[in-house]
Scaffold this motif. Structure first.
Motif, PDB file in Angstrom:
ATOM      1  N   TRP A   1       0.816  -1.210   0.000  1.00  0.00           N
ATOM      2  CA  TRP A   1       0.000   0.000   0.000  1.00  0.00           C
ATOM      3  C   TRP A   1       0.850   1.260   0.000  1.00  0.00           C
ATOM      4  O   TRP A   1       0.431   2.301  -0.477  1.00  0.00           O
ATOM      5  CB  TRP A   1      -0.974   0.021   1.179  1.00  0.00           C
ATOM      6  CG  TRP A   1      -0.334  -0.086   2.518  1.00  0.00           C
ATOM      7  CD1 TRP A   1      -0.101  -1.226   3.221  1.00  0.00           C
ATOM      8  CD2 TRP A   1       0.193   0.969   3.303  1.00  0.00           C
ATOM      9  NE1 TRP A   1       0.534  -0.949   4.401  1.00  0.00           N
ATOM     10  CE2 TRP A   1       0.725   0.395   4.483  1.00  0.00           C
ATOM     11  CE3 TRP A   1       0.273   2.344   3.133  1.00  0.00           C
ATOM     12  CZ2 TRP A   1       1.322   1.156   5.465  1.00  0.00           C
ATOM     13  CZ3 TRP A   1       0.869   3.099   4.135  1.00  0.00           C
ATOM     14  CH2 TRP A   1       1.384   2.507   5.279  1.00  0.00           C
TER      15      TRP A   1
ATOM     16  N   LYS B   1     -15.046  14.658  -3.483  1.00  0.00           N
ATOM     17  CA  LYS B   1     -15.827  13.912  -2.494  1.00  0.00           C
ATOM     18  C   LYS B   1     -15.925  14.695  -1.192  1.00  0.00           C
ATOM     19  O   LYS B   1     -17.000  14.797  -0.588  1.00  0.00           O
ATOM     20  CB  LYS B   1     -15.192  12.538  -2.263  1.00  0.00           C
ATOM     21  CG  LYS B   1     -15.800  11.728  -1.139  1.00  0.00           C
ATOM     22  CD  LYS B   1     -17.148  11.170  -1.500  1.00  0.00           C
ATOM     23  CE  LYS B   1     -17.635  10.210  -0.426  1.00  0.00           C
ATOM     24  NZ  LYS B   1     -18.949  10.496   0.053  1.00  0.00           N
TER      25      LYS B   1
ATOM     26  N   GLU C   1     -10.383  13.508  -7.187  1.00  0.00           N
ATOM     27  CA  GLU C   1     -11.600  12.787  -6.782  1.00  0.00           C
ATOM     28  C   GLU C   1     -11.836  12.920  -5.287  1.00  0.00           C
ATOM     29  O   GLU C   1     -12.964  13.123  -4.844  1.00  0.00           O
ATOM     30  CB  GLU C   1     -11.495  11.310  -7.167  1.00  0.00           C
ATOM     31  CG  GLU C   1     -11.645  11.048  -8.642  1.00  0.00           C
ATOM     32  CD  GLU C   1     -11.433   9.585  -8.991  1.00  0.00           C
ATOM     33  OE1 GLU C   1     -11.627   8.717  -8.107  1.00  0.00           O
ATOM     34  OE2 GLU C   1     -11.078   9.299 -10.146  1.00  0.00           O
ATOM     35  N   GLN C   2     -10.770  12.817  -4.508  1.00  0.00           N
ATOM     36  CA  GLN C   2     -10.889  12.953  -3.060  1.00  0.00           C
ATOM     37  C   GLN C   2     -11.347  14.363  -2.686  1.00  0.00           C
ATOM     38  O   GLN C   2     -12.170  14.531  -1.782  1.00  0.00           O
ATOM     39  CB  GLN C   2      -9.567  12.633  -2.372  1.00  0.00           C
ATOM     40  CG  GLN C   2      -9.208  11.167  -2.420  1.00  0.00           C
ATOM     41  CD  GLN C   2      -7.829  10.889  -1.840  1.00  0.00           C
ATOM     42  OE1 GLN C   2      -7.014  11.783  -1.656  1.00  0.00           O
ATOM     43  NE2 GLN C   2      -7.565   9.627  -1.568  1.00  0.00           N
TER      44      GLN C   2
ATOM     45  N   ALA D   1      -0.104   8.535  -5.069  1.00  0.00           N
ATOM     46  CA  ALA D   1      -1.386   9.235  -5.201  1.00  0.00           C
ATOM     47  C   ALA D   1      -1.317  10.067  -6.479  1.00  0.00           C
ATOM     48  O   ALA D   1      -0.526  10.993  -6.586  1.00  0.00           O
ATOM     49  CB  ALA D   1      -1.625  10.122  -3.989  1.00  0.00           C
ATOM     50  N   THR D   2      -2.122   9.705  -7.447  1.00  0.00           N
ATOM     51  CA  THR D   2      -2.115  10.446  -8.697  1.00  0.00           C
ATOM     52  C   THR D   2      -2.961  11.699  -8.571  1.00  0.00           C
ATOM     53  O   THR D   2      -3.781  11.835  -7.654  1.00  0.00           O
ATOM     54  CB  THR D   2      -2.677   9.580  -9.840  1.00  0.00           C
ATOM     55  OG1 THR D   2      -4.049   9.292  -9.545  1.00  0.00           O
ATOM     56  CG2 THR D   2      -1.893   8.288  -9.992  1.00  0.00           C
ATOM     57  N   LYS D   3      -2.775  12.618  -9.508  1.00  0.00           N
ATOM     58  CA  LYS D   3      -3.547  13.860  -9.484  1.00  0.00           C
ATOM     59  C   LYS D   3      -5.034  13.582  -9.617  1.00  0.00           C
ATOM     60  O   LYS D   3      -5.844  14.227  -8.968  1.00  0.00           O
ATOM     61  CB  LYS D   3      -3.074  14.797 -10.602  1.00  0.00           C
ATOM     62  CG  LYS D   3      -1.715  15.391 -10.337  1.00  0.00           C
ATOM     63  CD  LYS D   3      -1.318  16.342 -11.449  1.00  0.00           C
ATOM     64  CE  LYS D   3       0.080  16.878 -11.211  1.00  0.00           C
ATOM     65  NZ  LYS D   3       0.511  17.767 -12.280  1.00  0.00           N
ATOM     66  N   SER D   4      -5.403  12.595 -10.419  1.00  0.00           N
ATOM     67  CA  SER D   4      -6.827  12.307 -10.586  1.00  0.00           C
ATOM     68  C   SER D   4      -7.433  11.742  -9.308  1.00  0.00           C
ATOM     69  O   SER D   4      -8.567  12.047  -8.953  1.00  0.00           O
ATOM     70  CB  SER D   4      -7.068  11.356 -11.764  1.00  0.00           C
ATOM     71  OG  SER D   4      -6.462  10.107 -11.529  1.00  0.00           O
ATOM     72  N   VAL D   5      -6.673  10.925  -8.579  1.00  0.00           N
ATOM     73  CA  VAL D   5      -7.148  10.384  -7.307  1.00  0.00           C
ATOM     74  C   VAL D   5      -7.313  11.523  -6.301  1.00  0.00           C
ATOM     75  O   VAL D   5      -8.320  11.607  -5.592  1.00  0.00           O
ATOM     76  CB  VAL D   5      -6.195   9.300  -6.758  1.00  0.00           C
ATOM     77  CG1 VAL D   5      -6.545   8.932  -5.327  1.00  0.00           C
ATOM     78  CG2 VAL D   5      -6.225   8.072  -7.656  1.00  0.00           C
ATOM     79  N   LEU D   6      -6.340  12.402  -6.239  1.00  0.00           N
ATOM     80  CA  LEU D   6      -6.430  13.546  -5.330  1.00  0.00           C
ATOM     81  C   LEU D   6      -7.596  14.452  -5.693  1.00  0.00           C
ATOM     82  O   LEU D   6      -8.301  14.956  -4.814  1.00  0.00           O
ATOM     83  CB  LEU D   6      -5.117  14.328  -5.331  1.00  0.00           C
ATOM     84  CG  LEU D   6      -3.908  13.589  -4.759  1.00  0.00           C
ATOM     85  CD1 LEU D   6      -2.636  14.412  -4.936  1.00  0.00           C
ATOM     86  CD2 LEU D   6      -4.121  13.247  -3.305  1.00  0.00           C
TER      87      LEU D   6
END
Length: 137
Positions: free
Chosen positions: A4, A20, A16-17, A9-14
């Motif tokens: 893990w 949210k 999305e977070q 952490a990709t820009k798209s994941v960040l």
């Protein structure tokens, strides 16, 4: 190294977070207004019976928006998401307390911080405990 920890952490994941968190804060604000209209308490206390009955308090609207799969939304009593502590004869149970078994104060503090900021620091030592807490919430 733990698997893990190797995941960047990709820009798209960040992004999305962040989206949210923004949506959840809109829900929290709506909940806060509802609680105010109803005259309900604005905070909820987590009591940790397996860690000396330590307590941590958080804004009820934030907890309602970010935890328990919406089980506290619409002004529902916090004790609907936990097993209430049994009161002695003649004693009352505070409905604004959520009893969380099997979670330490350090883990609960991290979980509450995550509710507010969508950020959490995982270590080899904490990842399992946080998963336990997340499963409960």
């Amino acid at each position: 190294m733990s698997e893990w920890r190797a995941l960047p952490a990709t820009k798209s994941v960040l992004a999305e977070q962040a989206l949210k968190l923004c949506e959840d804060m809109k829900v929290a604000r709506k909940e806060e207004k509802l609680l105010t209209e109803k005259g309900s308490p604005q905070t909820v206390t987590f009591e940790l019976p397996d860690d000396g009955n330590q307590k941590i308090t958080a804004l009820r609207a934030v907890v309602a928006a970010r935890a328990f799969k919406g089980g506290m939304l619409e002004g529902k009593d916090p004790n609907t998401v936990s097993v209430p502590k049994e009161a002695g004869e003649g004693a009352s149970v505070d409905v604004n307390v959520v009893f969380v078994k099997g979670v330490s104060m350090a883990t609960m503090e991290q979980a509450v911080e995550h509710m507010y900021a969508s950020d959490i620091e995982l270590t080899d030592a904490s990842v399992y405990d946080l998963l336990v807490a997340a499963n409960l919430m």
